[in-house]
Design a protein around this motif. Sequence first.
Motif, PDB file in Angstrom:
ATOM      1  N   CYS A 182      -4.316  -0.360   0.125  1.00  0.00           N
ATOM      2  CA  CYS A 182      -4.900  -1.528   0.793  1.00  0.00           C
ATOM      3  C   CYS A 182      -6.412  -1.393   0.826  1.00  0.00           C
ATOM      4  O   CYS A 182      -7.137  -2.375   0.817  1.00  0.00           O
ATOM      5  CB  CYS A 182      -4.333  -1.685   2.197  1.00  0.00           C
ATOM      6  SG  CYS A 182      -4.639  -0.292   3.278  1.00  0.00           S
ATOM      7  N   CYS A 218      -7.569   4.285   2.863  1.00  0.00           N
ATOM      8  CA  CYS A 218      -6.432   4.081   3.772  1.00  0.00           C
ATOM      9  C   CYS A 218      -5.871   5.429   4.207  1.00  0.00           C
ATOM     10  O   CYS A 218      -5.618   6.312   3.390  1.00  0.00           O
ATOM     11  CB  CYS A 218      -5.327   3.288   3.074  1.00  0.00           C
ATOM     12  SG  CYS A 218      -3.828   3.129   4.071  1.00  0.00           S
ATOM     13  N   CYS A 233       0.297   3.023   3.741  1.00  0.00           N
ATOM     14  CA  CYS A 233       0.655   2.389   5.020  1.00  0.00           C
ATOM     15  C   CYS A 233       1.673   1.260   4.836  1.00  0.00           C
ATOM     16  O   CYS A 233       2.145   0.700   5.822  1.00  0.00           O
ATOM     17  CB  CYS A 233      -0.590   1.861   5.721  1.00  0.00           C
ATOM     18  SG  CYS A 233      -1.318   0.409   4.933  1.00  0.00           S
ATOM     19  N   CYS A 250       0.860  -1.189   0.000  1.00  0.00           N
ATOM     20  CA  CYS A 250       0.000   0.000   0.000  1.00  0.00           C
ATOM     21  C   CYS A 250       0.891   1.233   0.000  1.00  0.00           C
ATOM     22  O   CYS A 250       1.835   1.339   0.776  1.00  0.00           O
ATOM     23  CB  CYS A 250      -0.897  -0.012   1.234  1.00  0.00           C
ATOM     24  SG  CYS A 250      -1.847   1.515   1.422  1.00  0.00           S
TER      25      CYS A 250
END
Length: 177
Positions: free
Chosen positions: A128, A132, A75, A72
């Motif tokens: 993700c 996010c 993150c 991602c």
Amino acid sequence: MPRSPLLIGVTELRRRPGTQREVTIDAEVPGLSITTARVPAGEPVQLDLVLEAIDGAITATGRVTAPWSAECRRCLDDVRGVASVDIREVFETHPVAGETYPIDGDDIDLEPVVRDTVLLHLPLAPLCRPDCLGPAPDEFPAVVEGAATDPDEPPDADGPPRDPRWAALDELRLDPD
Ligand SMILES: [Zn+2]
């Protein structure tokens, strides 16, 4: 070296124009990778195609399905997905660069098709989940699309992701034929 499962003999097919042949293949294709995502090692790409001989050429119509993994971009968690792409490609004895693929002797090689198709459909900016907020949204709010970047953030050393179409062209140039 064992014969690649992506090499398909087409002599019989070409002898009977207008006939079709279904081809279903699971094949591991190494090196399907761009800066932001990749097809994991050991995980096969699936091809479900119908080959047809038309006017001396072979058309391949159907679907290429490839699992991919990435991080991602906010993150850095693992993200998994599947690229499923409908294709219609043409193979001919005298291919047009960038448009059609070669018939080489008795065979067509589906590997360049897999490379070109999958590299163009790996995610350039994986997330993700669509919302996010990054690893610590309270301390480090995610940068909103289009907003100015954080001045404390170092510039991306690798620069912007490379256009995967160029990677596909590199593969074509590396082709010994
Ligand atoms: Zn995330």
